[in-house]
Design a protein around this motif. Sequence first.
Motif, PDB file in Angstrom:
ATOM      1  N   ALA A  82      63.716  17.391  48.903  1.00 25.55           N
ATOM      2  CA  ALA A  82      62.662  16.407  49.148  1.00 25.55           C
ATOM      3  C   ALA A  82      63.208  14.984  48.826  1.00 25.55           C
ATOM      4  CB  ALA A  82      61.455  16.689  48.156  1.00 25.55           C
ATOM      5  N   LEU A  83      64.133  14.832  47.878  1.00 27.75           N
ATOM      6  CA  LEU A  83      64.657  13.288  47.673  1.00 27.75           C
ATOM      7  C   LEU A  83      65.570  13.068  48.900  1.00 27.75           C
ATOM      8  CD1 LEU A  83      66.065  13.972  43.974  1.00 27.75           C
ATOM      9  CD2 LEU A  83      64.173  12.253  44.623  1.00 27.75           C
ATOM     10  N   ARG A  84      66.330  13.950  49.239  1.00 31.99           N
ATOM     11  CA  ARG A  84      66.932  13.496  50.904  1.00 31.99           C
ATOM     12  C   ARG A  84      66.111  13.053  51.760  1.00 31.99           C
ATOM     13  NH1 ARG A  84      69.859  18.211  49.049  1.00 31.99           N
ATOM     14  NH2 ARG A  84      71.934  17.892  48.390  1.00 31.99           N
ATOM     15  N   GLU A  85      65.002  13.882  51.947  1.00 26.99           N
ATOM     16  CA  GLU A  85      64.050  13.477  53.115  1.00 26.99           C
ATOM     17  C   GLU A  85      62.991  12.318  52.715  1.00 26.99           C
ATOM     18  OE1 GLU A  85      62.162  17.134  53.546  1.00 26.99           O
ATOM     19  OE2 GLU A  85      63.752  18.100  54.207  1.00 26.99           O
ATOM     20  N   TRP A  86      63.182  11.696  51.427  1.00 29.22           N
ATOM     21  CA  TRP A  86      61.979  10.691  50.997  1.00 29.22           C
ATOM     22  C   TRP A  86      62.746   9.419  52.001  1.00 29.22           C
ATOM     23  CZ3 TRP A  86      63.301   7.656  45.923  1.00 29.22           C
ATOM     24  CH2 TRP A  86      62.291   6.466  45.797  1.00 29.22           C
ATOM     25  N   ARG A  87      61.298   9.113  52.526  1.00 29.27           N
ATOM     26  CA  ARG A  87      61.697   7.834  53.646  1.00 29.27           C
ATOM     27  C   ARG A  87      61.775   6.528  52.924  1.00 29.27           C
ATOM     28  NH1 ARG A  87      56.864   9.001  57.628  1.00 29.27           N
ATOM     29  NH2 ARG A  87      56.075   9.619  56.081  1.00 29.27           N
ATOM     30  N   PRO A  88      62.415   5.810  53.388  1.00 31.85           N
ATOM     31  CA  PRO A  88      62.467   4.380  52.701  1.00 31.85           C
ATOM     32  C   PRO A  88      61.012   3.798  52.997  1.00 31.85           C
ATOM     33  CG  PRO A  88      64.414   4.558  53.942  1.00 31.85           C
ATOM     34  CD  PRO A  88      63.537   5.801  54.358  1.00 31.85           C
ATOM     35  N   GLY A  89      60.697   2.976  51.767  1.00 27.82           N
ATOM     36  CA  GLY A  89      59.599   2.313  51.862  1.00 27.82           C
ATOM     37  C   GLY A  89      58.207   2.975  51.616  1.00 27.82           C
ATOM     38  N   ARG A  90      58.377   4.331  51.433  1.00 36.94           N
ATOM     39  CA  ARG A  90      57.499   5.255  51.055  1.00 36.94           C
ATOM     40  C   ARG A  90      57.125   5.663  49.839  1.00 36.94           C
ATOM     41  NH1 ARG A  90      53.617   4.740  54.229  1.00 36.94           N
ATOM     42  NH2 ARG A  90      52.734   6.608  53.466  1.00 36.94           N
ATOM     43  N   PRO A  91      56.004   5.984  49.096  1.00 38.12           N
ATOM     44  CA  PRO A  91      55.984   6.278  47.714  1.00 38.12           C
ATOM     45  C   PRO A  91      56.678   7.541  47.628  1.00 38.12           C
ATOM     46  CG  PRO A  91      53.714   5.741  48.704  1.00 38.12           C
ATOM     47  CD  PRO A  91      54.538   5.780  49.792  1.00 38.12           C
ATOM     48  N   LEU A  92      57.359   7.642  46.174  1.00 36.61           N
ATOM     49  CA  LEU A  92      58.123   8.582  45.935  1.00 36.61           C
ATOM     50  C   LEU A  92      57.365  10.040  45.791  1.00 36.61           C
ATOM     51  CD1 LEU A  92      60.683  10.141  44.660  1.00 36.61           C
ATOM     52  CD2 LEU A  92      59.990   9.247  42.413  1.00 36.61           C
ATOM     53  N   GLN A  93      55.876   9.797  45.277  1.00 37.90           N
ATOM     54  CA  GLN A  93      54.929  10.914  45.004  1.00 37.90           C
ATOM     55  C   GLN A  93      54.948  11.692  46.590  1.00 37.90           C
ATOM     56  OE1 GLN A  93      54.755   7.814  44.019  1.00 37.90           O
ATOM     57  NE2 GLN A  93      53.403   7.563  42.539  1.00 37.90           N
ATOM     58  N   GLU A  94      54.915  11.029  47.480  1.00 37.77           N
ATOM     59  CA  GLU A  94      54.683  11.377  48.792  1.00 37.77           C
ATOM     60  C   GLU A  94      55.558  12.292  49.292  1.00 37.77           C
ATOM     61  OE1 GLU A  94      54.919   9.488  52.875  1.00 37.77           O
ATOM     62  OE2 GLU A  94      52.869   8.884  52.070  1.00 37.77           O
ATOM     63  N   ALA A  95      56.767  12.101  48.953  1.00 37.33           N
ATOM     64  CA  ALA A  95      57.649  13.099  49.308  1.00 37.33           C
ATOM     65  C   ALA A  95      57.759  14.309  48.583  1.00 37.33           C
ATOM     66  CB  ALA A  95      59.060  12.479  48.856  1.00 37.33           C
ATOM     67  N   PHE A  96      57.092  14.474  47.571  1.00 38.41           N
ATOM     68  CA  PHE A  96      56.788  15.622  46.698  1.00 38.41           C
ATOM     69  C   PHE A  96      55.593  16.407  46.989  1.00 38.41           C
ATOM     70  CE2 PHE A  96      60.345  13.523  44.802  1.00 38.41           C
ATOM     71  CZ  PHE A  96      61.157  14.687  44.325  1.00 38.41           C
ATOM     72  N   THR A 195      49.581  15.307  37.358  1.00 43.05           N
ATOM     73  CA  THR A 195      50.325  14.971  36.232  1.00 43.05           C
ATOM     74  C   THR A 195      51.862  14.488  36.818  1.00 43.05           C
ATOM     75  OG1 THR A 195      49.279  16.363  34.724  1.00 43.05           O
ATOM     76  CG2 THR A 195      51.363  15.590  34.049  1.00 43.05           C
ATOM     77  N   LEU A 196      52.388  15.354  37.545  1.00 43.86           N
ATOM     78  CA  LEU A 196      53.597  15.121  38.331  1.00 43.86           C
ATOM     79  C   LEU A 196      53.451  14.043  39.037  1.00 43.86           C
ATOM     80  CD1 LEU A 196      54.375  18.836  39.345  1.00 43.86           C
ATOM     81  CD2 LEU A 196      55.737  17.212  37.685  1.00 43.86           C
ATOM     82  N   ARG A 197      52.516  13.459  40.011  1.00 44.06           N
ATOM     83  CA  ARG A 197      52.276  12.511  40.658  1.00 44.06           C
ATOM     84  C   ARG A 197      52.431  11.297  39.701  1.00 44.06           C
ATOM     85  NH1 ARG A 197      51.058  12.470  46.064  1.00 44.06           N
ATOM     86  NH2 ARG A 197      49.855  10.383  45.621  1.00 44.06           N
ATOM     87  N   THR A 198      51.507  11.569  38.619  1.00 42.58           N
ATOM     88  CA  THR A 198      51.755  10.153  37.641  1.00 42.58           C
ATOM     89  C   THR A 198      53.023   9.820  37.022  1.00 42.58           C
ATOM     90  OG1 THR A 198      49.493  10.559  36.848  1.00 42.58           O
ATOM     91  CG2 THR A 198      50.851   9.254  35.403  1.00 42.58           C
ATOM     92  N   ALA A 199      53.729  11.002  36.855  1.00 42.97           N
ATOM     93  CA  ALA A 199      55.032  10.916  36.094  1.00 42.97           C
ATOM     94  C   ALA A 199      55.876  10.089  37.217  1.00 42.97           C
ATOM     95  CB  ALA A 199      55.640  12.024  35.908  1.00 42.97           C
ATOM     96  N   LEU A 200      56.027  10.733  38.563  1.00 44.81           N
ATOM     97  CA  LEU A 200      56.762  10.140  39.525  1.00 44.81           C
ATOM     98  C   LEU A 200      56.517   8.622  39.784  1.00 44.81           C
ATOM     99  CD1 LEU A 200      56.895  13.210  41.797  1.00 44.81           C
ATOM    100  CD2 LEU A 200      58.877  12.166  40.544  1.00 44.81           C
ATOM    101  N   GLY A 201      55.214   8.146  39.714  1.00 43.29           N
ATOM    102  CA  GLY A 201      54.952   7.198  39.979  1.00 43.29           C
ATOM    103  C   GLY A 201      55.570   6.096  38.854  1.00 43.29           C
TER     104      GLY A 201
END
Length: 208
Positions: A82-96, A195-201
Amino acid sequence: MTAARGRTGRPPLTDERKAAIRLEIARAAVGLFIAQGVAATTGEQIGQAVGVSARTVWRYFPTKESCVRPLFSTGIDMIAAALREWRPGRPLQEAFDHVWTNDEELTGPDVGALLRLTRTEPGLRAVWLQTRDEAEPAFARALAERAGLPGDDVRPAVWAAMLNAALRAAVEHHAYRSAEPDSGPTPARADLAATLRTALGLAAAGLT
């Protein structure tokens, strides 16, 4: 000239089957640890619960506490992907989002119960912390690839440590809180995802 004899006996297990056996042993161990405690649980009992010998259990794991490792390490590869596919400019939470909602092993009840046991079982706590340490290099490699950075750059290692700490804190917080009587009616999976989304944010501010 005598023809060479073919091999006899059982065919070797595939990697998939070995992984399945390891997971079966892990779940059996957790069930016994919860029911009667770690100290009272033996390798023979774990093996009987799975239908294998104690020798087979020790072939896969050096100690009874380490039997739970597959449940603790589940999801590391998926998170790295998921980290490799995390698109630039997009929220980290979205990738997960797909990780939290689709992976039964990562969010299953066994993991929460197991994490609660780590508060009173030092051997299990050691296994949990070791698997978290082993996750960081995988996260660092993924972040380095995403950013196009060389392997000797320190930034991916720092980012991975931050991310790993956030994930660990979120999973532990959810596991401990879900055992409290006033934890509320929120479904376990949805609550963990939130909870995970909050932590990632909170961690995302330091990641690029």
